[in-house]
Motif scaffolding. Structure first.
Motif, PDB file in Angstrom:
ATOM      1  N   ASN A 129      41.633  38.161  33.808  1.00  0.00           N
ATOM      2  CA  ASN A 129      40.318  38.245  33.654  1.00  0.00           C
ATOM      3  C   ASN A 129      39.583  36.937  34.247  1.00  0.00           C
ATOM      4  O   ASN A 129      38.102  37.105  34.297  1.00  0.00           O
ATOM      5  CB  ASN A 129      39.830  38.597  32.553  1.00  0.00           C
ATOM      6  N   ALA A 130      40.298  35.863  34.676  1.00  0.00           N
ATOM      7  CA  ALA A 130      39.682  34.749  35.062  1.00  0.00           C
ATOM      8  C   ALA A 130      38.820  33.783  34.247  1.00  0.00           C
ATOM      9  O   ALA A 130      38.657  32.591  34.582  1.00  0.00           O
ATOM     10  CB  ALA A 130      38.834  35.156  36.378  1.00  0.00           C
ATOM     11  N   LEU A 131      38.670  34.420  33.076  1.00  0.00           N
ATOM     12  CA  LEU A 131      37.824  33.466  32.052  1.00  0.00           C
ATOM     13  C   LEU A 131      38.316  32.351  31.588  1.00  0.00           C
ATOM     14  O   LEU A 131      37.696  31.136  31.226  1.00  0.00           O
ATOM     15  CB  LEU A 131      37.093  34.287  31.010  1.00  0.00           C
ATOM     16  N   LEU A 132      39.710  32.158  31.440  1.00  0.00           N
ATOM     17  CA  LEU A 132      40.605  31.204  30.939  1.00  0.00           C
ATOM     18  C   LEU A 132      40.745  29.967  32.113  1.00  0.00           C
ATOM     19  O   LEU A 132      41.394  28.836  31.848  1.00  0.00           O
ATOM     20  CB  LEU A 132      41.509  31.215  30.390  1.00  0.00           C
ATOM     21  N   LEU A 133      40.445  30.250  33.353  1.00  0.00           N
ATOM     22  CA  LEU A 133      40.797  29.306  34.496  1.00  0.00           C
ATOM     23  C   LEU A 133      39.768  28.320  34.596  1.00  0.00           C
ATOM     24  O   LEU A 133      38.980  28.476  35.519  1.00  0.00           O
ATOM     25  CB  LEU A 133      40.841  30.365  35.845  1.00  0.00           C
ATOM     26  N   ASN A 134      39.868  26.867  33.925  1.00  0.00           N
ATOM     27  CA  ASN A 134      39.250  25.948  34.242  1.00  0.00           C
ATOM     28  C   ASN A 134      39.780  25.609  35.556  1.00  0.00           C
ATOM     29  O   ASN A 134      40.907  25.868  35.781  1.00  0.00           O
ATOM     30  CB  ASN A 134      39.025  25.100  32.915  1.00  0.00           C
ATOM     31  N   GLU A 135      39.354  24.155  36.050  1.00  0.00           N
ATOM     32  CA  GLU A 135      39.917  23.469  36.879  1.00  0.00           C
ATOM     33  C   GLU A 135      41.388  23.079  36.916  1.00  0.00           C
ATOM     34  O   GLU A 135      42.326  23.297  37.651  1.00  0.00           O
ATOM     35  CB  GLU A 135      38.956  22.502  37.423  1.00  0.00           C
TER      36      GLU A 135
END
Length: 381
Positions: A129-135
């Motif tokens: 869902n992409a929401l945990l993708l920090n840099e």
């Protein structure tokens, strides 16, 4: 536990013709054995559900409500997942693994697991869902060697997506996708769009929005109330679930979307798959399903089943996945697929089964090559 860094070496895009030749025999074996109802030697695709945990509680998803094998404490360890991957690569000829959840990024070892699979010659497609993708995680994901990543996005505007996934999540998701494309432009990106009563008139807009995000693929999936979602209470989802009076308009929108997809540069849902979407809510089409033949699912606790809608007592905690695959008892479960009456038009099982039809393999050569290039290698830098 995963280390912070894995090899920086980028996986080159493989030559398509050697790849096709290497897999031609395996594909033929699977197709022939499915026709004959015999156990196949190979399992080309694995669906690896690393966890049942998720950072969201989406209105259309019932994964968090599943009971069998989805207790957090039952999850396979890093080493157990590696054993599954090794046996699949070495004994079953597996060449593609779809890593999902829950939300797979909740596991700190997800990058290590992906890297291990890629080193074993299995291309990995991650769904998130992409929401945990920090840099930092974007860089670790890039360095893991992952071949493709798909993001859940259910509309081109915030109010549509957020009604399903939670307030404020549209902006966060879109921002993460754009940032990931900047950090890892060599990784193929896809968008997963679940068709609901609320967003089906926005499919064409979503196609163009996916293009603007830098995606190379978009998959349109009909809303299911069974399969992984069979324990979900949909009583409060009347604005999402289709009823008979909605279907004529849904069919018109599907046809419009198919025409627009033909003009797009994106890899999209196949025309054959689009054709069966409306029928899912009337009289679902019956096709020769390859669940348990070309693909199988391993749930977070290690239970192996032909598909998510069939329960299985076979666990990789007790036997290796290749032993399970060839076990006569597992073949009895596999044969349930032949008589399956469950309403299903799933982007994993159904799309793959449509792809493996002999006519599709012979006629849709260009599309097949594009699909293989998408899943089996990164963009050239």
């Amino acid at each position: 536990m995963a280390s912070n860094k894995v090899s920086q070496k980028q996986k080159p895009l493989p030559s398509i013709f050697p790849l096709l030749l290497r897999n031609a025999w395996r594909t033929s074996n699977v197709i022939i054995n499915r026709y004959l109802g015999l156990p196949p030697r190979y399992c080309p695709v694995l669906l690896l559900f690393l966890t049942g945990r998720c950072n969201l509680r989406c209105r259309i998803c019932g994964v968090c409500d599943l009971e069998h094998g989805y207790n957090d404490e039952e999850e396979l360890s890093t080493e157990q997942w590696k054993e599954v991957i090794s046996a699949a690569a070495e004994k079953l000829g597996t060449t593609l693994a779809v890593v999902s959840g829950g939300e797979a990024l909740l596991r700190e070892d997800v990058f290590e697991i992906i890297h291990y699979a890629e080193n074993k010659g299995i291309s990995v497609h991650l769904c998130t869902n992409a929401l945990l993708l920090n840099e930092d995680k974007m860089e670790r994901l890039r360095d893991s060697g992952v071949s493709t990543v798909s993001f859940s996005l259910d509309g081109p505007e915030a109010f549509i997506h957020d009604d399903i996934r939670g307030e404020g999540n549209f902006d966060k998701t879109v921002s993460a996708i754009r940032k990931f494309h900047t950090i890892a432009p060599e990784i193929h990106m896809g968008i997963n769009f679940v068709i609901t009563k609320q967003n089906y008139r926005r499919m064409i807009e979503m196609l163009h929005f996916a293009e603007s995000l830098g995606a190379g693929q978009i998959k349109f999936a009909p809303l299911h109330t069974n399969l992984l979602h069979r324990n979900k209470d949909f009583s409060g989802c009347d604005n999402l679930v289709f009823h008979s009076e909605d279907l004529p308009d849904l069919e018109r929108e599907v046809r419009r979307t198919v025409r627009e997809c033909h003009k797009s540069r994106l890899i999209t849902t196949s025309a054959a798959f689009f054709d069966g979407i409306v029928d899912l809510y009337k009289q679902p089409r019956r096709i020769r399903c390859y669940a348990g033949y070309a693909v199988c699912a391993v749930n977070p606790a290690g239970y192996v089943a032909p598909c998510n809608d069939i329960d299985s007592p076979f666990s990789v905690k007790d036997y290796s996945i290749d032993a399970i695959w060839h076990d006569p008892g597992f073949h009895k479960i596999r044969k349930q697929v032949h008589a399956c009456q469950s309403p299903c038009w799933d982007t994993a099982y159904t799309e793959l089964s449509l792809w493996l039809r002999p006519t599709r393999l012979l006629v849709s050569v260009v599309r097949n090559v594009r699909d293989i290039k998408f899943y089996f290698g990164r963009r050239k830098e």
